[in-house]
Write a protein that holds these residues in place. Structure first.
Motif, PDB file in Angstrom:
ATOM      1  N   ASP A  10       0.809  -1.217   0.000  1.00  0.00           N
ATOM      2  CA  ASP A  10       0.000   0.000   0.000  1.00  0.00           C
ATOM      3  C   ASP A  10       0.841   1.265   0.000  1.00  0.00           C
ATOM      4  OD1 ASP A  10      -2.348  -1.362  -0.348  1.00  0.00           O
ATOM      5  OD2 ASP A  10      -2.876  -1.376   1.768  1.00  0.00           O
ATOM      6  N   ALA A  11       0.214   2.351  -0.540  1.00  0.00           N
ATOM      7  CA  ALA A  11       1.006   3.518  -0.932  1.00  0.00           C
ATOM      8  C   ALA A  11       0.442   4.847  -0.447  1.00  0.00           C
ATOM      9  CB  ALA A  11       1.129   3.545  -2.460  1.00  0.00           C
ATOM     10  N   MET A  12      -0.473   4.839   0.501  1.00  0.00           N
ATOM     11  CA  MET A  12      -1.037   6.056   1.075  1.00  0.00           C
ATOM     12  C   MET A  12      -1.959   6.782   0.083  1.00  0.00           C
ATOM     13  SD  MET A  12       0.581   5.500   3.913  1.00  0.00           S
ATOM     14  CE  MET A  12       0.054   6.893   4.888  1.00  0.00           C
ATOM     15  N   ASP A  13      -2.351   8.027   0.431  1.00  0.00           N
ATOM     16  CA  ASP A  13      -3.387   8.747  -0.313  1.00  0.00           C
ATOM     17  C   ASP A  13      -2.904   9.380  -1.621  1.00  0.00           C
ATOM     18  OD1 ASP A  13      -4.801   8.150   1.978  1.00  0.00           O
ATOM     19  OD2 ASP A  13      -5.715  10.134   2.145  1.00  0.00           O
ATOM     20  N   ASN A  14      -1.665   9.859  -1.631  1.00  0.00           N
ATOM     21  CA  ASN A  14      -1.181  10.609  -2.786  1.00  0.00           C
ATOM     22  C   ASN A  14       0.343  10.613  -2.769  1.00  0.00           C
ATOM     23  OD1 ASN A  14      -0.432  12.827  -0.958  1.00  0.00           O
ATOM     24  ND2 ASN A  14      -2.630  13.224  -0.861  1.00  0.00           N
ATOM     25  N   ASP A  15       0.945  11.197  -3.809  1.00  0.00           N
ATOM     26  CA  ASP A  15       2.400  11.177  -3.922  1.00  0.00           C
ATOM     27  C   ASP A  15       3.074  11.911  -2.764  1.00  0.00           C
ATOM     28  OD1 ASP A  15       2.052   9.771  -6.226  1.00  0.00           O
ATOM     29  OD2 ASP A  15       2.798  11.342  -7.583  1.00  0.00           O
ATOM     30  N   ALA A  16       2.502  13.025  -2.344  1.00  0.00           N
ATOM     31  CA  ALA A  16       3.120  13.782  -1.255  1.00  0.00           C
ATOM     32  C   ALA A  16       3.139  12.973   0.028  1.00  0.00           C
ATOM     33  CB  ALA A  16       2.373  15.099  -1.050  1.00  0.00           C
ATOM     34  N   ASP A  17       2.022  12.311   0.335  1.00  0.00           N
ATOM     35  CA  ASP A  17       1.984  11.473   1.532  1.00  0.00           C
ATOM     36  C   ASP A  17       2.914  10.274   1.390  1.00  0.00           C
ATOM     37  OD1 ASP A  17       0.221  13.104   2.812  1.00  0.00           O
ATOM     38  OD2 ASP A  17      -1.528  11.799   2.590  1.00  0.00           O
ATOM     39  N   ALA A  46       0.958   5.485  -5.370  1.00  0.00           N
ATOM     40  CA  ALA A  46       1.721   4.506  -6.155  1.00  0.00           C
ATOM     41  C   ALA A  46       2.637   5.186  -7.175  1.00  0.00           C
ATOM     42  CB  ALA A  46       0.772   3.543  -6.859  1.00  0.00           C
ATOM     43  N   GLY A  47       2.161   6.282  -7.770  1.00  0.00           N
ATOM     44  CA  GLY A  47       2.945   6.958  -8.793  1.00  0.00           C
ATOM     45  C   GLY A  47       4.311   7.409  -8.295  1.00  0.00           C
ATOM     46  N   HIS A  48       4.380   7.775  -7.019  1.00  0.00           N
ATOM     47  CA  HIS A  48       5.669   8.201  -6.455  1.00  0.00           C
ATOM     48  C   HIS A  48       6.700   7.089  -6.570  1.00  0.00           C
ATOM     49  CE1 HIS A  48       8.619   9.745  -3.579  1.00  0.00           C
ATOM     50  NE2 HIS A  48       8.539   8.574  -2.960  1.00  0.00           N
ATOM     51  N   PHE A  49       6.310   5.864  -6.207  1.00  0.00           N
ATOM     52  CA  PHE A  49       7.253   4.749  -6.204  1.00  0.00           C
ATOM     53  C   PHE A  49       7.550   4.251  -7.622  1.00  0.00           C
ATOM     54  CE2 PHE A  49       5.039   4.713  -2.105  1.00  0.00           C
ATOM     55  CZ  PHE A  49       6.135   4.893  -1.271  1.00  0.00           C
ATOM     56  N   TRP A  74      -6.892  12.309  -3.390  1.00  0.00           N
ATOM     57  CA  TRP A  74      -6.296  11.029  -3.724  1.00  0.00           C
ATOM     58  C   TRP A  74      -5.590  11.127  -5.071  1.00  0.00           C
ATOM     59  CZ3 TRP A  74     -10.932   7.238  -2.537  1.00  0.00           C
ATOM     60  CH2 TRP A  74     -11.005   7.047  -1.149  1.00  0.00           C
ATOM     61  N   GLY A  75      -4.447  10.478  -5.181  1.00  0.00           N
ATOM     62  CA  GLY A  75      -3.796  10.370  -6.473  1.00  0.00           C
ATOM     63  C   GLY A  75      -4.601   9.504  -7.422  1.00  0.00           C
ATOM     64  N   ARG A  76      -4.240   9.564  -8.711  1.00  0.00           N
ATOM     65  CA  ARG A  76      -4.946   8.780  -9.726  1.00  0.00           C
ATOM     66  C   ARG A  76      -4.502   7.320  -9.654  1.00  0.00           C
ATOM     67  NH1 ARG A  76      -8.984   9.785  -9.756  1.00  0.00           N
ATOM     68  NH2 ARG A  76      -8.412  10.946  -7.908  1.00  0.00           N
ATOM     69  N   PRO A  77      -5.379   6.392 -10.045  1.00  0.00           N
ATOM     70  CA  PRO A  77      -4.995   4.980 -10.036  1.00  0.00           C
ATOM     71  C   PRO A  77      -3.759   4.732 -10.894  1.00  0.00           C
ATOM     72  CG  PRO A  77      -7.360   5.216 -10.415  1.00  0.00           C
ATOM     73  CD  PRO A  77      -6.761   6.593 -10.516  1.00  0.00           C
ATOM     74  N   PRO A  78      -2.915   3.810 -10.466  1.00  0.00           N
ATOM     75  CA  PRO A  78      -1.754   3.481 -11.298  1.00  0.00           C
ATOM     76  C   PRO A  78      -2.176   2.788 -12.579  1.00  0.00           C
ATOM     77  CG  PRO A  78      -1.975   1.908  -9.502  1.00  0.00           C
ATOM     78  CD  PRO A  78      -3.001   2.986  -9.256  1.00  0.00           C
ATOM     79  N   ARG A  79      -1.291   2.789 -13.563  1.00  0.00           N
ATOM     80  CA  ARG A  79      -1.548   2.028 -14.784  1.00  0.00           C
ATOM     81  C   ARG A  79      -1.464   0.540 -14.474  1.00  0.00           C
ATOM     82  NH1 ARG A  79       1.583   4.931 -19.841  1.00  0.00           N
ATOM     83  NH2 ARG A  79       0.544   6.963 -19.705  1.00  0.00           N
ATOM     84  N   ARG A  80      -2.285  -0.218 -15.182  1.00  0.00           N
ATOM     85  CA  ARG A  80      -2.269  -1.669 -14.985  1.00  0.00           C
ATOM     86  C   ARG A  80      -0.853  -2.211 -15.192  1.00  0.00           C
ATOM     87  NH1 ARG A  80      -5.696  -6.512 -15.834  1.00  0.00           N
ATOM     88  NH2 ARG A  80      -7.522  -5.145 -15.813  1.00  0.00           N
TER      89      ARG A  80
END
Length: 350
Positions: free
Chosen positions: A131-138, A173-176, A205-211
């Motif tokens: 799990d990756a939290m709410d958004n890139d900043a978090d 997720a986008g951050h990682f 919330w950040g956008r869903p990651p790509r599949r």
């Protein structure tokens, strides 16, 4: 790279989430604000709560909870509240200071917030983050920074497991992915949900990651010397991922179950009855599997249930690890969840 076995499947696709899917998702239940604690926001039906069948299941849940597992009785609030058990609101939890990260076991670290948890599993070939939290900043401020505080290198995150398709778990997720090239794992069902219509959304919330990588029930996620067994436990979402794996402390190994989605967050949905029945069936099956595998550690991705922050605060060198609750207590925790779900079903059907 993670290795999945035993199921064969078509080649993986990488598809962007379309703008129309994004808009459709935002329209769905935005006012609830919290996908994972929506069960707490649904007021019980006073007449249904007095149903003998509802009370029978709640009594069974309270008996199983004892004094040590009362946190899971929050699930019964959809049917009838438990006296003396107060639930902090999502807003209150988000406003709380981020707790310090900590090692629950030699190969498992808590790197989350009071609101939502991220777990780092260390292996011989890198890190699996759950799990990756709410958004890139978090994501950068909490699990990324938390791992660094513990002497772990976030650049070693090879695999990010998204337990289910709600933004407080996929939002960062986008951050990682962008910074470290992490591969993202989610269930087939929840990849599809994130691509075609979000159940919940929030503007923060950040956008869903790509599949990326899809898993099904029975698959194994492997990295180095570590294998995570995948259970799909429908209910919270149709593709909620629950994980079974070994945790180590010193020379001792314990079997752990990390439940992927706990609350009954689908009370206003037209398909709430089959969703809840899926949860009832999943908790019953999980009890059987936990008994066979002698699961002694039962974890959540929300501190309001497993009280991971409080357990970290009780850890002392040489003392018993509070995360090792034992096989009997694991059975009781799943029984509380199962009986609260059955009480809710009885209340909704009254």
């Amino acid at each position: 790279m993670p290795f999945f076995k035993p199921r064969a499947r078509p080649p993986l696709r990488a598809e962007a989430v379309g703008e129309e899917a994004f808009r459709a998702g935002r329209r769905q239940l935005l006012a609830l604000g919290c996908a994972c604690c929506a069960a707490m926001a649904l007021a019980p039906n006073p007449a249904a709560a007095q149903s003998p069948l509802v009370q029978q299941h709640l009594a069974a849940a309270r008996a199983a909870a004892g004094d040590d597992l009362r946190a899971y009785l929050r699930l019964g609030e959809v049917a009838a509240p438990t006296p003396g058990l107060r639930s902090a609101s999502p807003a209150e939890l988000r406003a709380m200071a981020t707790p310090p990260p900590g090692r629950a076991f030699d190969n498992l670290a808590f790197v989350g917030s009071r609101w939502v948890t991220a777990w780092a599993i260390t292996t011989s070939d890198g890190i699996i983050l759950v799990d990756a939290m709410d958004n890139d900043a978090d994501a950068e401020r909490i699990p990324d920074a938390g791992m660094r505080q513990l002497g772990l290198d976030p650049a070693q995150i090879r695999t990010l497991v998204v337990s289910h398709g709600h933004g407080d778990h996929y939002g960062g997720a986008g951050h990682f992915v962008r910074r470290y090239g992490s591969r993202v794992v989610c269930s087939e069902a929840d990849w599809t949900m994130m691509e075609t219509g979000l159940e919940f959304d929030r503007p923060d919330w950040g956008r869903p990651p790509r599949r990326d990588l899809a898993v099904r029930d029975g698959d194994m996620i492997r990295l180095g010397d570590t294998a995570l067994e995948v259970m799909i436990t429908p209910g919270h979402t149709m593709g909620t991922v629950t994980l079974l794996f070994d945790v180590r402390q010193g020379g001792r190994t314990h079997r752990a179950m990390m439940w992927g989605g706990t609350a009954f967050n689908f009370g206003a949905r037209a398909d709430r009855i089959p969703r809840l029945q899926g949860y009832i069936d999943a908790t019953a099956r999980a009890r059987e599997i936990a008994a066979r595998q002698n699961v002694e550690v039962f974890l959540s991705n929300h501190n309001v249930y497993d009280e991971a922050v409080e357990k970290l605060g009780r850890m002392r060198p040489g003392a018993a690890n509070p995360f090792v609750i034992g096989a009997a207590a694991t059975q009781r925790a799943l029984t509380v969840m199962h009986e609260c779900a059955r009480a809710t079903m009885a209340a909704w059907s009254a």
